[in-house]
Design a protein around this motif. Sequence first.
Motif, PDB file in Angstrom:
ATOM      1  N   GLU A  34       0.839  -1.202   0.000  1.00 47.28           N
ATOM      2  CA  GLU A  34       0.000   0.000   0.000  1.00 47.28           C
ATOM      3  C   GLU A  34       0.875   1.254   0.000  1.00 47.28           C
ATOM      4  N   PRO A  35       1.596   1.522  -1.074  1.00 43.89           N
ATOM      5  CA  PRO A  35       2.501   2.675  -1.094  1.00 43.89           C
ATOM      6  C   PRO A  35       1.783   4.010  -0.921  1.00 43.89           C
ATOM      7  N   GLY A  36       0.492   4.059  -1.254  1.00 43.40           N
ATOM      8  CA  GLY A  36      -0.250   5.290  -1.082  1.00 43.40           C
ATOM      9  C   GLY A  36      -0.363   5.725   0.367  1.00 43.40           C
ATOM     10  N   HIS A  37      -0.222   4.784   1.307  1.00 41.71           N
ATOM     11  CA  HIS A  37      -0.255   5.127   2.723  1.00 41.71           C
ATOM     12  C   HIS A  37       1.023   5.848   3.155  1.00 41.71           C
ATOM     13  N   HIS A  38       2.077   5.721   2.379  1.00 38.61           N
ATOM     14  CA  HIS A  38       3.393   6.172   2.819  1.00 38.61           C
ATOM     15  C   HIS A  38       4.066   7.008   1.735  1.00 38.61           C
ATOM     16  N   PRO A  39       3.633   8.252   1.565  1.00 39.19           N
ATOM     17  CA  PRO A  39       4.182   9.095   0.486  1.00 39.19           C
ATOM     18  C   PRO A  39       5.697   9.255   0.562  1.00 39.19           C
ATOM     19  N   GLY A  40       6.244   9.269   1.757  1.00 36.66           N
ATOM     20  CA  GLY A  40       7.678   9.470   1.906  1.00 36.66           C
ATOM     21  C   GLY A  40       8.522   8.275   1.514  1.00 36.66           C
ATOM     22  N   LEU A  41       7.882   7.134   1.253  1.00 42.28           N
ATOM     23  CA  LEU A  41       8.626   5.916   0.917  1.00 42.28           C
ATOM     24  C   LEU A  41       8.491   5.537  -0.555  1.00 42.28           C
ATOM     25  N   GLN A  42       7.950   6.443  -1.361  1.00 38.90           N
ATOM     26  CA  GLN A  42       7.699   6.113  -2.761  1.00 38.90           C
ATOM     27  C   GLN A  42       8.975   5.691  -3.490  1.00 38.90           C
ATOM     28  N   GLY A  43      10.070   6.402  -3.261  1.00 39.62           N
ATOM     29  CA  GLY A  43      11.315   6.055  -3.927  1.00 39.62           C
ATOM     30  C   GLY A  43      11.809   4.686  -3.534  1.00 39.62           C
ATOM     31  N   TRP A  44      11.758   4.394  -2.231  1.00 44.51           N
ATOM     32  CA  TRP A  44      12.191   3.078  -1.755  1.00 44.51           C
ATOM     33  C   TRP A  44      11.305   1.985  -2.328  1.00 44.51           C
ATOM     34  N   VAL A  45       9.991   2.184  -2.318  1.00 42.16           N
ATOM     35  CA  VAL A  45       9.061   1.187  -2.847  1.00 42.16           C
ATOM     36  C   VAL A  45       9.352   0.920  -4.320  1.00 42.16           C
ATOM     37  N   LEU A 249       9.342   3.043   9.387  1.00 45.78           N
ATOM     38  CA  LEU A 249       8.601   2.960   8.129  1.00 45.78           C
ATOM     39  C   LEU A 249       7.103   3.169   8.316  1.00 45.78           C
ATOM     40  N   GLY A 250       6.645   3.362   9.547  1.00 39.53           N
ATOM     41  CA  GLY A 250       5.227   3.226   9.829  1.00 39.53           C
ATOM     42  C   GLY A 250       4.342   4.439   9.664  1.00 39.53           C
ATOM     43  N   TRP A 251       4.889   5.666   9.638  1.00 39.92           N
ATOM     44  CA  TRP A 251       4.017   6.822   9.605  1.00 39.92           C
ATOM     45  C   TRP A 251       3.085   6.751   8.396  1.00 39.92           C
ATOM     46  N   PRO A 252       1.767   7.046   8.569  1.00 32.99           N
ATOM     47  CA  PRO A 252       1.119   7.664   9.732  1.00 32.99           C
ATOM     48  C   PRO A 252       0.434   6.688  10.675  1.00 32.99           C
ATOM     49  N   HIS A 253       0.746   5.395  10.577  1.00 29.59           N
ATOM     50  CA  HIS A 253       0.039   4.405  11.377  1.00 29.59           C
ATOM     51  C   HIS A 253       0.545   4.382  12.827  1.00 29.59           C
ATOM     52  N   LEU A 254      -0.371   4.472  13.748  1.00 28.43           N
ATOM     53  CA  LEU A 254      -0.092   4.254  15.163  1.00 28.43           C
ATOM     54  C   LEU A 254      -0.883   3.013  15.560  1.00 28.43           C
ATOM     55  N   MET A 255      -0.197   1.874  15.638  1.00 24.48           N
ATOM     56  CA  MET A 255      -0.865   0.595  15.869  1.00 24.48           C
ATOM     57  C   MET A 255      -0.963   0.302  17.361  1.00 24.48           C
ATOM     58  N   VAL A 256      -2.072  -0.291  17.750  1.00 24.10           N
ATOM     59  CA  VAL A 256      -2.254  -0.716  19.136  1.00 24.10           C
ATOM     60  C   VAL A 256      -2.693  -2.172  19.140  1.00 24.10           C
ATOM     61  N   LEU A 257      -1.844  -3.045  19.662  1.00 23.96           N
ATOM     62  CA  LEU A 257      -2.233  -4.439  19.827  1.00 23.96           C
ATOM     63  C   LEU A 257      -3.025  -4.532  21.125  1.00 23.96           C
ATOM     64  N   TYR A 268       4.632   2.563  17.234  1.00 25.57           N
ATOM     65  CA  TYR A 268       4.502   3.985  16.906  1.00 25.57           C
ATOM     66  C   TYR A 268       5.592   4.439  15.928  1.00 25.57           C
ATOM     67  N   PRO A 269       5.277   5.399  15.045  1.00 27.17           N
ATOM     68  CA  PRO A 269       6.261   5.907  14.078  1.00 27.17           C
ATOM     69  C   PRO A 269       7.177   6.950  14.710  1.00 27.17           C
ATOM     70  N   VAL A 270       8.406   7.015  14.215  1.00 26.99           N
ATOM     71  CA  VAL A 270       9.379   7.976  14.751  1.00 26.99           C
ATOM     72  C   VAL A 270       9.706   9.082  13.754  1.00 26.99           C
ATOM     73  N   GLY A 271       9.034   9.110  12.610  1.00 29.35           N
ATOM     74  CA  GLY A 271       9.280  10.183  11.640  1.00 29.35           C
ATOM     75  C   GLY A 271       8.063  10.400  10.784  1.00 29.35           C
ATOM     76  N   SER A 272       7.987  11.541  10.101  1.00 27.19           N
ATOM     77  CA  SER A 272       6.829  11.819   9.248  1.00 27.19           C
ATOM     78  C   SER A 272       7.273  12.563   7.997  1.00 27.19           C
ATOM     79  N   PRO A 273       6.979  12.013   6.814  1.00 21.64           N
ATOM     80  CA  PRO A 273       7.326  12.696   5.564  1.00 21.64           C
ATOM     81  C   PRO A 273       6.349  13.816   5.265  1.00 21.64           C
TER      82      PRO A 273
END
Length: 368
Positions: A34-45, A249-257, A268-273
């Motif tokens: 789901e690369p659309g969830h992570h705009p900052g990772l488009q190049g890596w994807v 790699l997780g922004w913007p997801h904040l997951m809670v198990l 939790y994510p540690v950065g935001s593009p």
Amino acid sequence: MSLSIDIAGLRPERVAVVPSPLAELGMALHALAEPGHHPGLQGWVTGVTARLDSHLADRMCEADFLWRTTFSDIFLPYAALPGRSTLPAATLAEELDLLDKLTDEQFVDSALEFTCAPGYDLPSPSVLADPELRRRALDLAASRGPRQVRFTRRLLDDPPRVRGWLRQFLEDCDDAFFADVWARVRLPLATDARYKTDLLRRKGLAEALAAVSSAVTLDADAARITVDKLVQGRSTVGDGGLLLVPTSLGWPHLMVLHRYGWQPVLHYPVGSPELASPPSVEQLALRMTALSHPVRMRICRLLARSAYTTTELAQVHGMTSPEISRHLAVLKKAGLITTRRRGRYVLHQLDVTVVARLGSDYLEGMLR
């Protein structure tokens, strides 16, 4: 709407901030799906996808419901082990060993989390033991195509074989691309973990949680952590612990198990593009009007994660199919969702790239 974690009796030493290579691999797979969830990772994807072996890419699609629709709990196996105090391991191989320690019931139930089975945070029977849950899992898999049905049948009929398949697949992903990713993010994640741990020791849990996300708050008097998300649920640490797991790699997801009987985990994510520019004023007004309804917000939360049929959405929200269809028509008119046909099923999905242009606050809240 929110998730809450009851921390009554939680001892300070039972709170741990630890990076997890397996959780980060799960998030890498999600970003690829789901690369659309992570705009900052488009190049890596784009780079990983271009050089990915076709056989591995095909296997990646075979079980993508484990990381596309939701972030499966199988990527946090330490939370399920007896004592509810096991920590993530230092290496992927060690964490795969922890995954092997899950019972077949734990493995299958967490792998089929995409079924939205009732009782996630309450005691409930295993899908392996309940014929009705098995039927429901297969019905929902059918709406996602024959590949999902085949994999779900294999999972229900022969869990040990699928466990072996999954371990080999994750090891092959490590060889193909994840070892390089982990080498790059391991030290920043460790640095963040040390910083949060220092906050815990010097200023307490409230300060550490505030540093994790402004969506996470502590009510010390009520001994409760609240996570502001468009979903409801509850968990308790009981006599176990609380885990904070950072992801690069997780922004913007904040997951809670918050699965019943498992150790609660905040992933939790540690950065935001940076996100793209806003749309025109006319488009913004149309789209924000469409998104302002609370039911449509909850529908969009599901559609942001995966494609759903009208019937599935009606079941999840306790509404009739015509009622859901009317809400979907408003969202489609605003250009916020796409539809596609798969056999006799019509699947709807949120266009997260469009929502991203409405602003990072809305997107983060939707995907949190």
